[in-house]
Design an enzyme around this catalytic site. Structure first.
Site, PDB file in Angstrom:
ATOM      1  N   GLU A  96      -9.686   3.481   2.180  1.00 36.34           N
ATOM      2  CA  GLU A  96      -9.164   3.670   0.826  1.00 36.34           C
ATOM      3  C   GLU A  96      -8.051   2.697   0.472  1.00 36.34           C
ATOM      4  O   GLU A  96      -7.861   2.354  -0.697  1.00 36.34           O
ATOM      5  CB  GLU A  96      -8.657   5.115   0.664  1.00 36.34           C
ATOM      6  CG  GLU A  96      -7.228   5.403   1.088  1.00 36.34           C
ATOM      7  CD  GLU A  96      -6.949   5.161   2.567  1.00 36.34           C
ATOM      8  OE1 GLU A  96      -5.787   4.883   2.902  1.00 36.34           O
ATOM      9  OE2 GLU A  96      -7.888   5.241   3.384  1.00 36.34           O
ATOM     10  N   ASP A 156       1.329   5.981   6.064  1.00 36.86           N
ATOM     11  CA  ASP A 156       0.344   5.082   5.452  1.00 36.86           C
ATOM     12  C   ASP A 156       0.858   4.422   4.182  1.00 36.86           C
ATOM     13  O   ASP A 156       0.131   3.673   3.542  1.00 36.86           O
ATOM     14  CB  ASP A 156      -0.954   5.849   5.166  1.00 36.86           C
ATOM     15  CG  ASP A 156      -2.184   4.982   5.347  1.00 36.86           C
ATOM     16  OD1 ASP A 156      -2.084   3.940   6.025  1.00 36.86           O
ATOM     17  OD2 ASP A 156      -3.249   5.328   4.804  1.00 36.86           O
ATOM     18  N   ASP A 177      -2.820  10.134   4.296  1.00 36.85           N
ATOM     19  CA  ASP A 177      -4.243   9.788   4.347  1.00 36.85           C
ATOM     20  C   ASP A 177      -4.990  10.734   5.278  1.00 36.85           C
ATOM     21  O   ASP A 177      -4.891  10.629   6.497  1.00 36.85           O
ATOM     22  CB  ASP A 177      -4.415   8.347   4.825  1.00 36.85           C
ATOM     23  CG  ASP A 177      -5.874   7.927   4.860  1.00 36.85           C
ATOM     24  OD1 ASP A 177      -6.688   8.579   4.169  1.00 36.85           O
ATOM     25  OD2 ASP A 177      -6.190   6.954   5.553  1.00 36.85           O
ATOM     26  N   ARG A 180      -7.633  -0.443   0.859  1.00 34.53           N
ATOM     27  CA  ARG A 180      -8.062  -1.702   0.238  1.00 34.53           C
ATOM     28  C   ARG A 180      -8.422  -1.510  -1.229  1.00 34.53           C
ATOM     29  O   ARG A 180      -8.349  -2.455  -2.015  1.00 34.53           O
ATOM     30  CB  ARG A 180      -9.232  -2.291   1.029  1.00 34.53           C
ATOM     31  CG  ARG A 180     -10.497  -1.477   1.037  1.00 34.53           C
ATOM     32  CD  ARG A 180     -11.405  -1.818   2.195  1.00 34.53           C
ATOM     33  NE  ARG A 180     -10.813  -1.396   3.466  1.00 34.53           N
ATOM     34  CZ  ARG A 180     -11.387  -1.610   4.657  1.00 34.53           C
ATOM     35  NH1 ARG A 180     -12.530  -2.264   4.725  1.00 34.53           N
ATOM     36  NH2 ARG A 180     -10.789  -1.202   5.761  1.00 34.53           N
ATOM     37  N   LYS A 205       0.850  -1.200   0.000  1.00 39.61           N
ATOM     38  CA  LYS A 205       0.000   0.000   0.000  1.00 39.61           C
ATOM     39  C   LYS A 205       0.883   1.248   0.000  1.00 39.61           C
ATOM     40  O   LYS A 205       1.784   1.383   0.836  1.00 39.61           O
ATOM     41  CB  LYS A 205      -0.907  -0.016   1.227  1.00 39.61           C
ATOM     42  CG  LYS A 205      -1.757   1.245   1.414  1.00 39.61           C
ATOM     43  CD  LYS A 205      -2.565   1.153   2.706  1.00 39.61           C
ATOM     44  CE  LYS A 205      -3.257   2.463   3.043  1.00 39.61           C
ATOM     45  NZ  LYS A 205      -3.963   2.411   4.342  1.00 39.61           N
ATOM     46  N   LYS A 226     -10.503  12.171   8.864  1.00 41.09           N
ATOM     47  CA  LYS A 226     -10.022  11.681  10.152  1.00 41.09           C
ATOM     48  C   LYS A 226     -10.027  12.808  11.176  1.00 41.09           C
ATOM     49  O   LYS A 226      -9.829  13.974  10.824  1.00 41.09           O
ATOM     50  CB  LYS A 226      -8.583  11.168  10.019  1.00 41.09           C
ATOM     51  CG  LYS A 226      -8.396   9.916   9.193  1.00 41.09           C
ATOM     52  CD  LYS A 226      -6.918   9.552   9.145  1.00 41.09           C
ATOM     53  CE  LYS A 226      -6.678   8.347   8.257  1.00 41.09           C
ATOM     54  NZ  LYS A 226      -7.182   7.101   8.844  1.00 41.09           N
ATOM     55  N   ASP A 284     -12.368   6.733   4.020  1.00 39.95           N
ATOM     56  CA  ASP A 284     -11.182   6.442   4.818  1.00 39.95           C
ATOM     57  C   ASP A 284     -10.815   4.961   4.750  1.00 39.95           C
ATOM     58  O   ASP A 284      -9.800   4.552   5.293  1.00 39.95           O
ATOM     59  CB  ASP A 284     -11.393   6.869   6.270  1.00 39.95           C
ATOM     60  CG  ASP A 284     -10.106   6.913   7.066  1.00 39.95           C
ATOM     61  OD1 ASP A 284      -9.033   7.072   6.441  1.00 39.95           O
ATOM     62  OD2 ASP A 284     -10.155   6.773   8.305  1.00 39.95           O
TER      63      ASP A 284
END
Length: 485
Positions: free
Chosen positions: A336, A275, A256, A338, A251, A263, A334
């Site tokens: 995202e 992230d 993020d 995946r 990833k 968030k 959020d």
């Protein structure tokens, strides 16, 4: 930065030296007595008899340290104790502003010097950062770790240094902020590392990503003023032992915000530069494999973008079409990571892989379940493969805890209007995220690693340090190199 490793035949006189002693030692063995006076030998022997595990002898012009092996039930725990002894030793060396240390192994554990050096080097790592005030810049004093004589072979020491350089690459990438490492800069940094180590990098730009219809990556990128990238890393040496490649997917969300499902800050957003730790781990692993000329064919895939709420940002309720052709209802922007991984997992099928492993800082649920001490693992690979990966985790102390992927968990990601929802229920979030990815990882054995807990630490913790830990590099390197015949 981290200290360099070297092999030397002997330590110079009046140099700072470390002697690793067997557990239960109550008096100095002959090889450790060296130039010690009778009084000094008596002092150290008394400390050993008192069961001290790290004894410091100050000669003023130089130092001697004595590290006693811990008594542990498994070899993996003994190895970890040695790494942590390296961490404790670094604290002493730092006080003395030591620049070079010489390690002798007088124990019966063959790789004790390597393990101590590993913990010492990882503890000594410093992110160079961006400070311009010379008064506030504190370069590391320790610049070289030398292993003496038959404490380790030169080849083993070179291999360890190659591995540690891979970990440092991953740490450096994770520790860089968004304004220094956007998606394009991440890809360019990976390509530069590949040029140095020997693996190739093909960077797919926005038009190519659009042509491949990677709907997940494109959707997450919609709110960003900067384009996404999709990096394909490949290490394929002559004489590679595997007919089909191992594929690693990381990833690469370089920051993020949560998108429109913003968030909270500062509690959740302030460390979101981490992230992309999965992508960093893939780059670090390829670097170590190439640097050490490991005869395996390995491919890395790193989809990268930031996730922001600006512009034409994708919104809760949107339905997107993925690279595989499946449709996904976005319940939360959020969730995202995946979406990026799903496109990469679908893309991985083209390589007819032996095995695919993905790494991602994916869910808070994994952190709540395991803290920073372990990684959640799930997948469709056979029990033997999962056991091999778990064993590798215990050897390098990047431990894994397996969670189930039972059919019932598919109900958590059902959608009324699309093939899948990108968000599960409030419970078992790490499992529903993996269950989502499972739909895109068809046609090959697959393992998912949710590294959200151990990938980034907000406070220093032994040799893992503060900030990016490089989680996954040592694990995957250990696992993959054990595949060699």
């Amino acid at each position: 930065m981290s200290p360099a490793l070297a092999h030397v035949a002997a330590a110079p006189a009046q140099s700072t030296q470390v002697f690793i002693l067997a557990n239960g030692t109550s008096a100095l063995p002959t090889g450790a007595a060296g130039d010690l006076s009778a009084e000094a030998q008596a002092y150290v022997s008394a400390a050993l008899a008192d069961d001290q595990k790290l004894v410091h002898l100050n000669h003023f012009s130089h130092q001697h340290y004595f590290v006693v092996l811990a008594k542990k039930p498994t070899s993996g725990q003994v190895a970890e104790a040695l790494r942590r002894s390296g961490h404790a030793l670094h604290g002493q060396l730092k006080k003395e502003k030591t620049t070079e240390v010489f390690i002798h192994n007088l124990s019966e554990t063959p790789d004790a010097a390597l393990l101590l050096a590993e913990g010492l080097a990882l503890t000594a790592y410093q992110f160079e950062g961006y400070k311009t005030d010379e008064k506030s810049r504190k370069p590391a004093a320790l610049t070289k770790i030398s292993v003496v004589g038959d404490a380790a072979t030169p080849e083993a020491l070179t291999a360890l240094e190659g591995l540690l350089q891979g970990v440092i690459l991953a740490r450096n990438l994770v520790n860089a902020p968004l304004n220094k490492l956007n998606a394009l800069q991440l890809a360019e940094n990976i390509a530069a590392a590949g040029d140095e180590a020997g693996f190739t990098t093909d960077i797919l730009d926005l038009p190519k990503i659009e042509a491949l219809r990677m709907g997940g990556l494109l959707a997450v990128n919609l709110g960003s003023p900067e384009p996404p990238t999709f990096s394909i890393l490949e290490w394929k040496p002559e004489g590679a032992q595997n007919a089909k490649p191992y594929v690693l997917v990381g990833k690469g969300v370089v920051f993020d915000t949560g998108g429109l499902s913003l968030k909270p800050t500062p509690n959740s957003m302030d460390m979101m530069k981490c992230d992309m730790a999965g992508g960093a781990a893939v780059a670090g692993t390829l670097y170590a494999l190439a640097k050490n000329n490991v005869p395996l064919h390995v491919i890395g895939l790193v989809p990268a973008t930031d996730n922001r709420p600006g512009g034409l940002a994708y919104a809760p309720g949107d339905v997107i079409t993925m690279h595989s052709g499946l449709t996904v209802e976005v319940k939360n922007t959020d969730a995202e990571g995946r979406l990026l991984l799903a496109d990469a997992l679908s893309f991985a099928k083209k390589y007819d892989p032996e095995l695919v492993i993905d790494l991602a800082t994916l869910t808070g649920a994994a952190v709540r379940a395991l803290g920073t001490e372990a990684t959640a693992v799930m997948g469709t690979a056979g029990a033997e493969t999962l056991a091999e990966l778990s064993t590798a985790g215990y050897r390098v102390h990047e431990r894994l805890v397996e969670f189930p992927l039972w059919d019932e968990y598919a109900d958590h990601i059902k959608s009324d209007i699309a093939d899948l929802s990108n968000l599960g229920k409030g419970e078992a979030g790490q499992i529903s995220a993996a269950k989502f990815l499972e739909r895109f990882a068809e046609g090959y054995p697959w393992i998912h690693l949710d590294i959200a807990g151990p990938a980034f630490l907000t406070a220093a913790e032994n040799y893992r340090g503060k900030g990016g830990t490089g989680m996954g590099v040592r694990l995957l390197y250990e696992f993959l190199t054990k595949k060699l015949s």
